[in-house]
Design an enzyme around this catalytic site. Structure first.
Site, PDB file in Angstrom:
ATOM      1  N   GLU A  43      -9.802  -0.462   4.873  1.00 51.35           N
ATOM      2  CA  GLU A  43     -10.291   0.090   6.135  1.00 51.35           C
ATOM      3  C   GLU A  43     -11.624  -0.553   6.542  1.00 51.35           C
ATOM      4  OE1 GLU A  43      -8.308   1.959   7.804  1.00 51.35           O
ATOM      5  OE2 GLU A  43      -8.037   3.960   6.969  1.00 51.35           O
ATOM      6  N   ASN A  83      -7.232  -0.196  14.042  1.00 52.69           N
ATOM      7  CA  ASN A  83      -8.667  -0.307  13.753  1.00 52.69           C
ATOM      8  C   ASN A  83      -8.993  -1.597  12.995  1.00 52.69           C
ATOM      9  OD1 ASN A  83      -7.651   0.188  11.227  1.00 52.69           O
ATOM     10  ND2 ASN A  83      -8.886   1.994  10.795  1.00 52.69           N
ATOM     11  N   HIS A 139      -7.452  -2.663  10.160  1.00 53.36           N
ATOM     12  CA  HIS A 139      -7.236  -2.651   8.713  1.00 53.36           C
ATOM     13  C   HIS A 139      -6.066  -3.528   8.291  1.00 53.36           C
ATOM     14  CE1 HIS A 139      -4.521   1.233   8.780  1.00 53.36           C
ATOM     15  NE2 HIS A 139      -3.796   0.169   8.979  1.00 53.36           N
ATOM     16  N   ASP A 147       0.833  -1.205   0.000  1.00 52.90           N
ATOM     17  CA  ASP A 147       0.000   0.000   0.000  1.00 52.90           C
ATOM     18  C   ASP A 147       0.871   1.259   0.000  1.00 52.90           C
ATOM     19  OD1 ASP A 147       0.966  -0.207   2.595  1.00 52.90           O
ATOM     20  OD2 ASP A 147      -0.990  -0.267   3.560  1.00 52.90           O
TER      21      ASP A 147
HETATM   22  C1  GLP Z   1      -0.507   1.151   8.230  1.00 46.11           C
HETATM   23  C2  GLP Z   1      -0.224   0.497   6.887  1.00 46.11           C
HETATM   24  C3  GLP Z   1      -0.298  -0.998   6.961  1.00 46.11           C
HETATM   25  C4  GLP Z   1       0.364  -1.449   8.236  1.00 46.11           C
HETATM   26  C5  GLP Z   1      -0.523  -1.059   9.398  1.00 46.11           C
HETATM   27  C6  GLP Z   1       0.071  -1.303  10.757  1.00 46.11           C
HETATM   28  O1  GLP Z   1      -1.434   2.160   8.101  1.00 46.11           O
HETATM   29  N1  GLP Z   1      -1.101   0.953   5.863  1.00 46.11           N
HETATM   30  O2  GLP Z   1       0.298  -1.582   5.823  1.00 46.11           O
HETATM   31  O3  GLP Z   1       0.551  -2.834   8.203  1.00 46.11           O
HETATM   32  O4  GLP Z   1      -0.973   0.277   9.269  1.00 46.11           O
HETATM   33  O5  GLP Z   1       1.098  -0.404  11.023  1.00 46.11           O
HETATM   34  P1  GLP Z   1       2.081  -0.541  12.261  1.00 46.11           P
HETATM   35  O6  GLP Z   1       2.906  -1.753  12.006  1.00 46.11           O
HETATM   36  O7  GLP Z   1       2.928   0.696  12.245  1.00 46.11           O
HETATM   37  O8  GLP Z   1       1.247  -0.648  13.474  1.00 46.11           O
END
Ligand code: GLP
Length: 236
Positions: free
Chosen positions: A143, A136, A138, A67
């Protein structure tokens, strides 16, 4: 879902790097989908150490970015591109030909979606998909919502996501997200979900209820036949 709870973040990351390395050894030309964020960073850095000792194991490896934050230049410190270049592409010496990546600020967003869809159709399916879990619920920028997108799409970001630690580093205003869709993820042969830290405790508890809902995109992973969930003690 095969779930393992590790003592701490370091042990979780070591196990994730080991698993990734053994999968790459089994299939050197594997297409690996890479999530960014704080969770997988140490695992990627440990994978780089394995590369230093066994470079040939990585010379056919293909990478696809999960992403991207949209509407900001690719060299903004917040982009997934900046992250992935630093932790994966440069250290593992992945050539352009072996890397599929969203542009963060495409002139024509729909065309960019189509470009990545076509590329995935040619290169895919994904062999190993490394995922993190949003607070959340996702996956990528899929989302929580009443319904989810199957394929690559432009995502409307929730307020929670706009406060993600990566987004906070942005020097420009993030306008949207670009992401692989749920079907692209679910078509991966193997999924490795990494979750750590106290901030994920609530969402992990919900995930563990085993109820599949679009309001917790991560719960879709219960349907997939080969998901490895590695988490640390703090997250459970
Ligand atoms: C982000 C990214 C995801 C990621 C997730 C968790 O917004 N879009 O690809 O896996 O949220 O992030 P983190 O590992 O910093 O908690």
């Amino acid at each position: 879902m095969k779930i393992t709870v590790f003592e701490d973040y370091k042990k979780m990351s070591q196990a994730a790097a080991k698993l990734l390395y053994s999968e790459i050894k089994k299939k050197p030309s594997a297409l690996v989908c890479i999530a960014t964020g704080s969770t997988p960073t140490l695992a990627y850095d440990l994978l780089t150490q394995k590369y230093q000792k066994d470079k040939t194991a990585f010379n056919k490896l293909r990478i696809i970015k999960l992403d991207e934050w949209g509407g900001i230049p690719s060299d903004d410190p917040a982009t997934c591109e900046t992250y992935i270049q630093e932790h994966i592409i440069k250290p593992l010496n992945i050539s352009d030909k072996r890397y599929t990546s969203f542009h963060s600020n495409p002139k024509d967003k729909e065309r960019e979606v189509k470009r990545i869809s076509n590329k995935l159709a040619q290169e895919g399916p994904i062999d190993i998909c490394v995922l993190g879990l949003g607070v959340n619920g996702h996956l990528g920028f899929n989302e929580p919502a009443d319904w989810l997108h199957a394929n690559v799409h432009i995502a409307h970001l929730t307020a929670t996501t706009k406060h993600h630690s990566m987004a906070k580093k942005a020097k420009h205003t993030i306008k949207y997200g670009l992401t692989l869709g749920l079907s692209n993820i679910m078509n991966a042969k193997k999924i490795i979900l990494l979750v750590n830290g106290k901030s994920k405790e609530k969402i992990v508890e919900k995930l563990m209820e085993g109820k599949i809902t679009a309001h917790l995109p991560g719960s879709m992973l219960w349907i997939h036949p080969d998901v490895t969930l590695y988490c640390d003690k703090e997250a459970v």
